[in-house]
Design an enzyme around this catalytic site. Sequence first.
Site, PDB file in Angstrom:
ATOM      1  N   ARG A   1     -21.968 -57.457  28.584  1.00 48.68           N
ATOM      2  CA  ARG A   1     -22.081 -56.000  28.715  1.00 48.68           C
ATOM      3  C   ARG A   1     -23.528 -55.523  28.644  1.00 48.68           C
ATOM      4  NH1 ARG A   1     -18.158 -57.747  30.100  1.00 48.68           N
ATOM      5  NH2 ARG A   1     -16.002 -57.246  29.544  1.00 48.68           N
TER       6      ARG A   1
ATOM      7  N   SER B   1     -12.252 -50.195  27.679  1.00 54.27           N
ATOM      8  CA  SER B   1     -12.372 -50.781  26.349  1.00 54.27           C
ATOM      9  C   SER B   1     -13.406 -49.994  25.546  1.00 54.27           C
ATOM     10  CB  SER B   1     -12.794 -52.244  26.441  1.00 54.27           C
ATOM     11  OG  SER B   1     -11.815 -53.010  27.101  1.00 54.27           O
TER      12      SER B   1
ATOM     13  N   GLU C   1     -18.698 -49.878  23.053  1.00 51.33           N
ATOM     14  CA  GLU C   1     -19.083 -50.266  24.407  1.00 51.33           C
ATOM     15  C   GLU C   1     -19.379 -49.022  25.247  1.00 51.33           C
ATOM     16  OE1 GLU C   1     -16.773 -52.302  28.135  1.00 51.33           O
ATOM     17  OE2 GLU C   1     -16.762 -53.407  26.238  1.00 51.33           O
TER      18      GLU C   1
END
Length: 279
Positions: A154, A204, A274
Amino acid sequence: MSSHTTFKIGGCARLVVYPESTSQICEIVKVAKVQGVRLIAIGNGSNLLVDDAGIDACVMLLDERFGDIKLIDGETVFAQSGAMLIRLCRFACENSLSGLEFAYGIPGTCGGGAFMNAGAYGGEMKDVLVKCTYVDGDGNEGELSGEDMKLSYRHSAFYENGYIITGLYLKLVKGNQEEIKAKMNELISRRREKQPLEFPSAGSTFKRPEGYFAGTLIQECGLKGKSVGGAQVSEKHAGFVINRGGATCRDVLELCKICSDTVYEKTGVRLEMEIRVTK
């Protein structure tokens, strides 16, 4: 900005611009720098939580107006950053190219996918992304390739350098079109079965802690279904905070803090968001 994010949350931006070419992006960046205007580039807003008071900046929206996709050679595809990942996956399938099946159903643009090294079901952008073109903070064009993109979980070099991704070069492999299509259909079915796609969210909510799954930790701490205002930990998948209806940025952040604090208190594992929060 609630109209430009998948969370359907956020106040107004000072200005929104919709470039249709790299040259327009360069000019917008140059003008913003001269005028001292803060500039933020976004795609589909699928990993973004915007403050209730809005964004005190000019938002550059890179959407399908800047979404060309084309073959460079038999196994290389170029996509402008505003193209949706789901359309890129379909383009690859139509040309019997394998390697992007994992991304089918990720609700972001190509630029966003490269920026955060999006991934799912054992695949990630770094597996296929060989080069990105960009516009830097002075309005100049450039490119990064290979290890210079610093693709990791990420993360990419674009988190640090602030450059605006304009295009992606992806190296795929020839495959059987029916097998590629079957894999894509299998993964989209798994998404629909396990993820709360019927509610607005930013995907998410937390990064995957090393050795753990965020959703499992949250569920084991008894937080599945936990609500703050219109925000709720999904009853379908605890790794998702959803907008159950009328959620505010404050609701989401408060709920995320409860999840993070509770998980840390009970397990010693610190959850990291995130989702990017912008104001």
